[in-house]
Each structure stands twice: as structure tokens, then as C-alpha cells.
Scaffold this motif. Structure first.
Motif, short mmCIF file in Angstrom:
data_model
loop_
_atom_site.label_atom_id
_atom_site.label_comp_id
_atom_site.label_asym_id
_atom_site.label_seq_id
_atom_site.Cartn_x
_atom_site.Cartn_y
_atom_site.Cartn_z
N HIS A 51 -0.29 112.82 2.61
CA HIS A 51 0.09 111.87 2.80
C HIS A 51 1.48 110.87 2.89
O HIS A 51 2.31 110.47 3.46
CB HIS A 51 -0.62 109.94 1.95
N ASP A 52 2.34 111.67 1.64
CA ASP A 52 3.32 111.52 1.36
C ASP A 52 4.19 111.84 1.90
O ASP A 52 5.30 111.61 2.67
CB ASP A 52 3.43 112.30 -0.07
N ASP A 53 4.09 113.02 2.99
CA ASP A 53 4.54 114.00 3.93
C ASP A 53 4.61 113.44 5.07
O ASP A 53 5.34 113.20 5.56
CB ASP A 53 3.79 115.52 4.05
N ILE A 54 2.95 112.97 4.97
CA ILE A 54 3.62 111.87 6.43
C ILE A 54 4.36 110.72 6.21
O ILE A 54 4.93 110.24 7.22
CB ILE A 54 1.90 111.14 6.85
N ILE A 55 4.33 109.59 5.09
CA ILE A 55 4.85 108.95 5.41
C ILE A 55 6.63 109.12 5.24
O ILE A 55 7.57 108.28 5.94
CB ILE A 55 4.93 108.27 3.77
N ASP A 56 7.01 110.15 4.53
CA ASP A 56 8.49 110.88 4.82
C ASP A 56 8.63 111.51 5.30
O ASP A 56 9.67 111.72 5.94
CB ASP A 56 8.41 112.00 3.45
N ASP A 57 7.78 112.05 6.60
CA ASP A 57 7.71 112.81 8.02
C ASP A 57 8.55 114.25 7.19
O ASP A 57 9.50 114.79 7.90
CB ASP A 57 9.68 112.59 8.26
N SER A 58 8.14 114.59 6.63
CA SER A 58 8.50 116.14 6.13
C SER A 58 7.77 117.30 6.32
O SER A 58 6.41 117.93 6.33
CB SER A 58 8.00 116.00 3.86
N PRO A 59 8.80 118.33 6.96
CA PRO A 59 7.91 119.44 7.39
C PRO A 59 7.66 120.26 6.71
O PRO A 59 6.65 121.02 6.69
CB PRO A 59 8.77 119.74 8.31
N VAL A 60 8.03 120.56 5.00
CA VAL A 60 7.62 121.52 4.04
C VAL A 60 7.25 120.52 3.29
O VAL A 60 7.71 119.80 2.72
CB VAL A 60 9.17 122.49 4.13
N ARG A 93 20.45 111.71 1.29
CA ARG A 93 20.21 111.79 3.05
C ARG A 93 19.04 111.60 2.87
O ARG A 93 19.20 111.24 4.38
CB ARG A 93 20.40 113.98 3.77
N SER A 94 18.12 111.31 2.17
CA SER A 94 16.89 110.93 3.11
C SER A 94 16.91 108.78 2.95
O SER A 94 16.36 108.47 2.79
CB SER A 94 15.86 110.77 2.28
N GLY A 95 17.93 108.42 2.30
CA GLY A 95 18.53 107.05 2.10
C GLY A 95 17.32 106.57 0.76
O GLY A 95 17.46 105.11 1.13
N ARG A 96 17.05 107.58 0.01
CA ARG A 96 16.27 107.26 -1.14
C ARG A 96 17.25 106.25 -2.35
O ARG A 96 17.71 107.25 -2.86
CB ARG A 96 15.43 107.96 -1.33
#
Length: 358
Positions: free
Chosen positions: A97-106, A263-266
Motif C-alpha cells: 500500500h505504501d508503494d501505491i501511495i508513493d507511486d513507487s516503481p521499485v 525529490r519527492s517533496g517529503r
């Protein structure tokens, strides 16, 4: 810390990881042998969850769980295997779910579950999203299911399930806080610590401690405040370490280019510390990098130089160590109540983890 203590921690962690990985693989083999509906998508979801689960990780939660039981007894404790499976399945749920939220490919050196579905169904983006969400949900429900089969008393199962349900809910709250952190005014230290506690410490440290003690026949409620304090300090120290490395570590150490949070605005601990230490043109440069996703390596290097000029790197290292030492002091207070060699593990673990960043 002595080389002997460091080697002992390494050996314990590696032993727990290797034994558990074999258990985890057998668990998924058992799932695959169950009767499933005629489907292509269901076995595919199972395989993707399995792959994500077995792909790597230090299995620190597993080590904490088993060492928590060893606080009470050196003997084998029924129910720990199921509790370990449960806590790691919850971790898999969170990663998906974290990768969905962050749109993480890897994730862990390979495609995230979300992007695996996107690659398989490139013309069905909404379907890929839905399948990824459901795969994460499967891992969450399996984490409850496996715990309910633990060979412990009904009362212990009920108490362990309550711990796990609370940990899952706290983790979702932490994810919401994590998203909120990047909106509005610059978050203060209390807000940043709350994200670390809810998103990580409560399920990665506190829940394994509670589950291990419950399986061994102890009541963690009798020691809740100090267990929670230990977990919070370990969680904050660990997140500080991760954020420090994200900004300052070289590619060889980090395994990827530095500055992912920027780069991700965090608004990580490191990014917030740089913003708090700067003004005028320097602060404007950092804020511009935050609001321009995908800023180039040259900008990250500029932010690194600014941060070092203001001593942010030294400040973060001191903060990492302070929280680790605080956690070690809490664990040292367990001597005389619980078994010494297990107490020693909890005492030295946060210091060992901190030294990896310093």
C-alpha cells in the motif's frame, strides 16, 4: 560497542532471518496448495504477495519477537512462528500500500506490486490499481488468519490478535499523518515524532515485544509505558537514521541516488532540519527543490552543501545517538526483572543500529 557485541547482534539477526525465511516460504507453499477458485488473477495475486514477502528485509521484527520471548524463558515457545508470520504479513501489506501511495516503481531491488500489475495490464490502469490494493488487503487478512491458528490458549490468542489489530490500525493512522506532514506549515518535532511512532515504531517494535511476551506467558500490559517508550525511541532513532542517510549518504552506501525525500517533496527530519536552519536565498532554494518533483542531482548536492554548512548533518547524527542511548537506558532498566542475555540484546540493538549511520 565492542566488536564481540556487534558480531553477536549480527549473528542473532542473521540466524532469525534465515530460519524465518524458510518458515515463510513453507507458509506460502501451503497457501498455494489450498483449493482456490478457477482464476488467473487469484494465483497471480498470491504469487506477487509471496514474491514481495520473500524478497528481502532484515526481519528485525522477527528478531524482536523471539528475543522478547527470551526475556521470559530460554525454552522454545509455542506460537512464536505464527506471530512472526503475522507481523511480517502485516509488513508486506504496508509495503504494497505504501508503494501505491508513493507511486513507487521499485521495492527491495525489484518491481513493486503496484508496478508489476501496471506492467501486466498497461491498458487497464484502474484495474492494476485495484488489484494492487486487493493484494495488500490479502496480506493484511492473512496476517490475522495465521495468528488465530497459533497453538496457544484461547485467551493468549485473543490478546495477541488485539495487539496485532491495534498495530495495524496505528500503522494506517501513521500513514495518514505521513501524508498530512507535507501540507500546511512546516511540521514541528512533535509532529515528526508522531509519524515515526505511529507509522513504524508501534508495529515494528512495540507489537513484536508485546506478542513475544504474550506467547511466553507474560502480560505486557504490566510494563506498557516503558515498552512503549523503548519502541518510540528506537523508532525515532531509526527514522532519523534513514532520513539522514537519504540526504547525506553516497550512492554506494545507500544503494540509490541521495535525496529521494527531497525529490519527492517529503518533509523528512533531514529536510525539515535544513529548512529550520536556513533563511532567505538558501531556504528558498530548498523550498523550490521540494516543490519541484524530480529535482536534478546538482540541486540535491547544493542542498547537501547548505546543510553541512549549517551543521545539520552533525545535528542529525547527535539526535540519532541521543535517541538510541535513551532506548538503551530504558532496556538497561529491565535487568533483574528479565533474563540478562535477552535484555542485553535490547540494550545494544539501538546503539548498533545508530552506529551504522555514524
Amino acid at each position: 560497542m565492542t566488536a564481540e557485541i556487534t558480531a553477536d547482534i549480527h549473528a542473532r539477526l542473521a540466524g532469525y532471518r534465515d530460519r524465518f525465511d524458510a518458515v515463510f516460504a513453507r507458509y506460502f507453499d501451503t497457501l498455494a496448495q489450498q483449493r482456490l477458485p478457477r482464476s488467473t488473477f487469484v494465483p497471480e495475486a498470491l504469487e506477487l504477495v509471496r514474491d514481495m514477502s520473500l524478497r528481502g528485509g532484515k526481519r528485525l521484527r522477527v528478531a524482536l519477537l523471539y528475543e522478547a520471548a527470551r526475556l521470559v524463558t530460554p525454552d522454545p515457545v509455542p506460537g512464536l512462528e505464527e506471530a512472526a508470520l503475522s507481523i511480517e504479513l502485516l509488513q508486506t501489506h504496508g509495503l504494497i500500500h505504501d508503494d501505491i501511495i508513493d507511486d513507487s516503481p521499485v521495492r527491495r531491488g525489484a518491481s513493486s506490486v503496484y508496478y508489476a500489475y501496471r506492467d501486466r495490464y498497461p491498458d487497464r490502469e484502474q484495474t492494476a490499481l485495484g488489484l494492487a490494493v486487493l493484494a495488500g488487503d490479502l496480506a493484511a487478512f492473512w496476517s490475522v488468519q495465521v495468528l488465530m491458528s497459533a497453538p496457544v490458549s484461547r485467551e493468549a490468542r485473543r490478546a495477541m490478535a488485539a495487539v496485532q489489530a491495534t498495530a495495524g490500525a496505528d500503522t494506517v493512522v501513521g500513514q495518514v499523518l505521513d501524508l498530512e506532514r507535507d501540507f500546511g506549515p512546516l511540521p514541528d518535532r512533535e509532529a515528526l515524532d508522531a509519524v515515526s511512532e505511529y507509522k513504524s515504531a508501534r508495529y515494528s517494535v512495540l507489537a513484536p515485544l508485546q506478542l513475544g511476551l504474550l506467547a511466553a506467558g507474560a502480560d505486557p500490559a504490566d510494563h506498557h509505558e516503558e515498552l512503549a517508550r523503548y519502541a518510540r525511541l528506537v523508532g525515532v532513532s531509526g527514522q532519523l537514521r534513514d532520513d539522514y542517510l537519504d540526504l547525506f549518504a553516497d550512492t554506494a552506501t545507500l544503494g540509490k541516488a541521495a535525496g529521494t525525500d527531497l525529490r519527492s517533496g517529503r518533509r523528512s527530519y533531514a529536510v525539515c532540519a535544513v529548512l529550520a536552519a536556513t533563511a532567505d536565498q538558501e531556504r528558498a532554494l530548498v523550498e523550490a527543490a521540494l516543490t519541484a518533483p524530480g529535482c536534478p542531482p546538482e540541486t540535491v548536492e547544493q542542498v547537501q552543501r547548505i546543510a553541512r554548512r549549517h551543521g545539520v548533518d552533525q545535528q542529525l547524527r547527535a539526535d540519532i545517538r541521543q535517541n538510541a542511548e535513551g532506548a538503551a537506558a530504558v532496556a538497561a532498566g529491565w535487568r533483574g526483572r528479565w533474563r540478562g542475555d535477552a535484555v542485553e540484546f535490547f540494550e545494544y540493538l539501538p546503539l548498533w543500529a545508530a552506529e551504522r549511520a555514524l
